[in-house]
Design a protein around this motif. Structure first.
Motif, PDB file in Angstrom:
ATOM      1  N   ASN A  90      13.144  13.143   2.958  1.00  8.07           N
ATOM      2  CA  ASN A  90      14.339  13.902   2.618  1.00  8.07           C
ATOM      3  C   ASN A  90      14.547  13.935   1.096  1.00  8.07           C
ATOM      4  OD1 ASN A  90      16.862  15.011   2.295  1.00  8.07           O
ATOM      5  ND2 ASN A  90      17.857  13.750   3.844  1.00  8.07           N
ATOM      6  N   LEU A  91      14.042  14.978   0.471  1.00  5.64           N
ATOM      7  CA  LEU A  91      14.159  15.108  -0.987  1.00  5.64           C
ATOM      8  C   LEU A  91      15.590  15.373  -1.435  1.00  5.64           C
ATOM      9  CD1 LEU A  91      10.956  17.209  -1.784  1.00  5.64           C
ATOM     10  CD2 LEU A  91      11.254  14.718  -1.877  1.00  5.64           C
ATOM     11  N   MET A  92      16.406  15.950  -0.552  1.00  7.18           N
ATOM     12  CA  MET A  92      17.796  16.220  -0.920  1.00  7.18           C
ATOM     13  C   MET A  92      18.540  14.918  -1.205  1.00  7.18           C
ATOM     14  SD  MET A  92      19.920  18.605  -1.648  1.00  7.18           S
ATOM     15  CE  MET A  92      19.459  20.135  -0.842  1.00  7.18           C
ATOM     16  N   ALA A  93      18.166  13.849  -0.532  1.00  9.33           N
ATOM     17  CA  ALA A  93      18.803  12.558  -0.802  1.00  9.33           C
ATOM     18  C   ALA A  93      18.568  12.153  -2.259  1.00  9.33           C
ATOM     19  CB  ALA A  93      18.269  11.492   0.156  1.00  9.33           C
ATOM     20  N   LYS A  94      17.380  12.396  -2.770  1.00  9.21           N
ATOM     21  CA  LYS A  94      17.077  12.080  -4.173  1.00  9.21           C
ATOM     22  C   LYS A  94      17.833  13.001  -5.128  1.00  9.21           C
ATOM     23  CE  LYS A  94      12.599   9.861  -4.345  1.00  9.21           C
ATOM     24  NZ  LYS A  94      11.287   9.881  -4.975  1.00  9.21           N
ATOM     25  N   VAL A  95      17.908  14.269  -4.776  1.00  6.81           N
ATOM     26  CA  VAL A  95      18.603  15.230  -5.638  1.00  6.81           C
ATOM     27  C   VAL A  95      20.084  14.879  -5.731  1.00  6.81           C
ATOM     28  CG1 VAL A  95      19.294  17.652  -5.879  1.00  6.81           C
ATOM     29  CG2 VAL A  95      16.952  17.088  -5.230  1.00  6.81           C
ATOM     30  N   LEU A  96      20.699  14.573  -4.592  1.00  8.17           N
ATOM     31  CA  LEU A  96      22.119  14.220  -4.602  1.00  8.17           C
ATOM     32  C   LEU A  96      22.350  12.861  -5.266  1.00  8.17           C
ATOM     33  CD1 LEU A  96      23.159  15.512  -1.069  1.00  8.17           C
ATOM     34  CD2 LEU A  96      23.464  16.628  -3.287  1.00  8.17           C
ATOM     35  N   TYR A  97      21.396  11.980  -5.154  1.00  2.00           N
ATOM     36  CA  TYR A  97      21.437  10.692  -5.845  1.00  2.00           C
ATOM     37  C   TYR A  97      21.480  10.939  -7.351  1.00  2.00           C
ATOM     38  CZ  TYR A  97      19.574   5.896  -6.856  1.00  2.00           C
ATOM     39  OH  TYR A  97      19.350   4.619  -7.307  1.00  2.00           O
ATOM     40  N   ALA A  98      20.654  11.848  -7.821  1.00  2.06           N
ATOM     41  CA  ALA A  98      20.646  12.197  -9.247  1.00  2.06           C
ATOM     42  C   ALA A  98      21.945  12.889  -9.647  1.00  2.06           C
ATOM     43  CB  ALA A  98      19.454  13.099  -9.561  1.00  2.06           C
ATOM     44  N   GLU A  99      22.336  13.868  -8.858  1.00  3.25           N
ATOM     45  CA  GLU A  99      23.512  14.674  -9.204  1.00  3.25           C
ATOM     46  C   GLU A  99      24.809  13.877  -9.156  1.00  3.25           C
ATOM     47  OE1 GLU A  99      25.696  18.858  -7.911  1.00  3.25           O
ATOM     48  OE2 GLU A  99      24.217  17.969  -6.565  1.00  3.25           O
ATOM     49  N   TYR A 100      25.003  13.113  -8.112  1.00  2.00           N
ATOM     50  CA  TYR A 100      26.287  12.435  -7.927  1.00  2.00           C
ATOM     51  C   TYR A 100      26.313  11.012  -8.490  1.00  2.00           C
ATOM     52  CZ  TYR A 100      27.979  16.301  -5.186  1.00  2.00           C
ATOM     53  OH  TYR A 100      28.397  17.547  -4.810  1.00  2.00           O
ATOM     54  N   TYR A 101      25.272  10.256  -8.302  1.00  2.00           N
ATOM     55  CA  TYR A 101      25.290   8.881  -8.790  1.00  2.00           C
ATOM     56  C   TYR A 101      24.852   8.790 -10.255  1.00  2.00           C
ATOM     57  CZ  TYR A 101      24.155   4.001  -9.531  1.00  2.00           C
ATOM     58  OH  TYR A 101      24.088   2.732 -10.054  1.00  2.00           O
ATOM     59  N   ALA A 102      23.657   9.268 -10.565  1.00  2.00           N
ATOM     60  CA  ALA A 102      23.129   9.116 -11.925  1.00  2.00           C
ATOM     61  C   ALA A 102      24.009   9.826 -12.949  1.00  2.00           C
ATOM     62  CB  ALA A 102      21.694   9.633 -11.995  1.00  2.00           C
ATOM     63  N   ARG A 103      24.509  10.982 -12.597  1.00  2.02           N
ATOM     64  CA  ARG A 103      25.393  11.679 -13.536  1.00  2.02           C
ATOM     65  C   ARG A 103      26.738  10.978 -13.644  1.00  2.02           C
ATOM     66  NH1 ARG A 103      24.577  18.062 -14.239  1.00  2.02           N
ATOM     67  NH2 ARG A 103      22.320  18.032 -14.546  1.00  2.02           N
ATOM     68  N   LEU A 104      27.230  10.430 -12.533  1.00  3.07           N
ATOM     69  CA  LEU A 104      28.515   9.734 -12.555  1.00  3.07           C
ATOM     70  C   LEU A 104      28.488   8.549 -13.510  1.00  3.07           C
ATOM     71  CD1 LEU A 104      31.394   9.319 -11.270  1.00  3.07           C
ATOM     72  CD2 LEU A 104      30.255   7.776  -9.664  1.00  3.07           C
ATOM     73  N   ILE A 105      27.385   7.801 -13.483  1.00  3.16           N
ATOM     74  CA  ILE A 105      27.311   6.618 -14.349  1.00  3.16           C
ATOM     75  C   ILE A 105      26.577   6.919 -15.665  1.00  3.16           C
ATOM     76  CG2 ILE A 105      27.458   5.045 -12.378  1.00  3.16           C
ATOM     77  CD1 ILE A 105      24.412   4.457 -12.953  1.00  3.16           C
ATOM     78  N   TYR A 106      26.273   8.176 -15.903  1.00  2.00           N
ATOM     79  CA  TYR A 106      25.591   8.646 -17.120  1.00  2.00           C
ATOM     80  C   TYR A 106      24.253   7.945 -17.349  1.00  2.00           C
ATOM     81  CZ  TYR A 106      29.975  10.995 -18.068  1.00  2.00           C
ATOM     82  OH  TYR A 106      31.083  11.784 -17.951  1.00  2.00           O
ATOM     83  N   ASP A 107      23.461   7.876 -16.297  1.00  2.00           N
ATOM     84  CA  ASP A 107      22.138   7.267 -16.388  1.00  2.00           C
ATOM     85  C   ASP A 107      21.105   8.399 -16.465  1.00  2.00           C
ATOM     86  OD1 ASP A 107      19.684   5.964 -16.088  1.00  2.00           O
ATOM     87  OD2 ASP A 107      20.492   4.512 -14.643  1.00  2.00           O
ATOM     88  N   GLU A 108      20.863   8.853 -17.670  1.00  2.00           N
ATOM     89  CA  GLU A 108      19.959   9.984 -17.894  1.00  2.00           C
ATOM     90  C   GLU A 108      18.534   9.671 -17.453  1.00  2.00           C
ATOM     91  OE1 GLU A 108      18.740  13.147 -21.433  1.00  2.00           O
ATOM     92  OE2 GLU A 108      19.800  11.299 -21.955  1.00  2.00           O
ATOM     93  N   LYS A 109      18.102   8.450 -17.715  1.00  2.00           N
ATOM     94  CA  LYS A 109      16.739   8.065 -17.359  1.00  2.00           C
ATOM     95  C   LYS A 109      16.530   8.143 -15.837  1.00  2.00           C
ATOM     96  CE  LYS A 109      13.419   4.303 -17.769  1.00  2.00           C
ATOM     97  NZ  LYS A 109      13.185   2.934 -18.213  1.00  2.00           N
ATOM     98  N   LEU A 110      17.438   7.572 -15.065  1.00  2.00           N
ATOM     99  CA  LEU A 110      17.349   7.624 -13.608  1.00  2.00           C
ATOM    100  C   LEU A 110      17.440   9.073 -13.125  1.00  2.00           C
ATOM    101  CD1 LEU A 110      17.269   6.319 -10.780  1.00  2.00           C
ATOM    102  CD2 LEU A 110      19.781   6.117 -10.927  1.00  2.00           C
ATOM    103  N   HIS A 111      18.358   9.814 -13.674  1.00  2.00           N
ATOM    104  CA  HIS A 111      18.541  11.231 -13.313  1.00  2.00           C
ATOM    105  C   HIS A 111      17.229  11.989 -13.483  1.00  2.00           C
ATOM    106  CE1 HIS A 111      19.558  15.451 -14.278  1.00  2.00           C
ATOM    107  NE2 HIS A 111      20.514  15.293 -13.383  1.00  2.00           N
ATOM    108  N   ASN A 112      16.648  11.880 -14.648  1.00  2.00           N
ATOM    109  CA  ASN A 112      15.418  12.626 -14.935  1.00  2.00           C
ATOM    110  C   ASN A 112      14.249  12.154 -14.075  1.00  2.00           C
ATOM    111  OD1 ASN A 112      16.869  14.089 -16.783  1.00  2.00           O
ATOM    112  ND2 ASN A 112      16.166  12.912 -18.534  1.00  2.00           N
TER     113      ASN A 112
END
Length: 150
Positions: A90-112
């Motif tokens: 389920n790739l959407m789980a990773k995308v939403l993880y990036a969008e909602y979690y990584a962006r929320l905590i401003y973790d650019e490295k994890l997001h990218n």
């Protein structure tokens, strides 16, 4: 247990309705009710729909920062569970993880990292074909907007 399909349909529909009507702050009062539906589904069967319930809970727990009552660390765990329970399909789980979690905590490295992993994944014709196709398109949009966000 016999009603799990209906609970899931109600929860997803209600969450979709909420997303479409997010301009009215009174609707946000419904979030605890929707969250309770997803939590009930997890209690009945934590593998329901190959873990997608955890994906929705991850989003709901990362809607607001921790300082305002959000639960980003719980969200992180839920996004990871959603991905793992789908046998890493389920790739959407990773995308939403990036969008909602990584962006929320401003973790650019994890997001990218998450976005690049999704974009570089080869699409497989399985039960996640449609969702993963959409996930890759969404990942590209997130990648293109990352410079403006971070």
């Amino acid at each position: 247990e016999d009603d799990i399909e209906y609970l899931y349909a109600l929860a997803v529909s209600w969450l979709s309705w909420l997303q479409l009507n997010s301009d009215d702050w009174n609707n946000t009062a419904k979030i605890p009710h929707i969250k309770l539906l997803f939590e009930t589904i997890v209690k009945i069967d934590d593998n329901w729909k190959q873990g997608t319930t955890f994906m929705y809970l991850g989003v709901m727990n990362s809607l607001v920062p921790e300082s305002y009552g959000g639960k980003p660390e719980i969200a992180k765990t839920q996004f990871i569970k959603a991905y793992e329970k789908s046998s890493r399909k389920n790739l959407m789980a990773k995308v939403l993880y990036a969008e909602y979690y990584a962006r929320l905590i401003y973790d650019e490295k994890l997001h990218n990292q998450l976005i690049e992993e999704v974009i570089s994944t080869e699409i497989v014709k399985d039960e996640f074909l449609l969702m993963n196709t959409i996930a890759i398109e969404k990942a590209i949009l997130l990648k293109n907007s990352a410079k403006d966000y971070f």
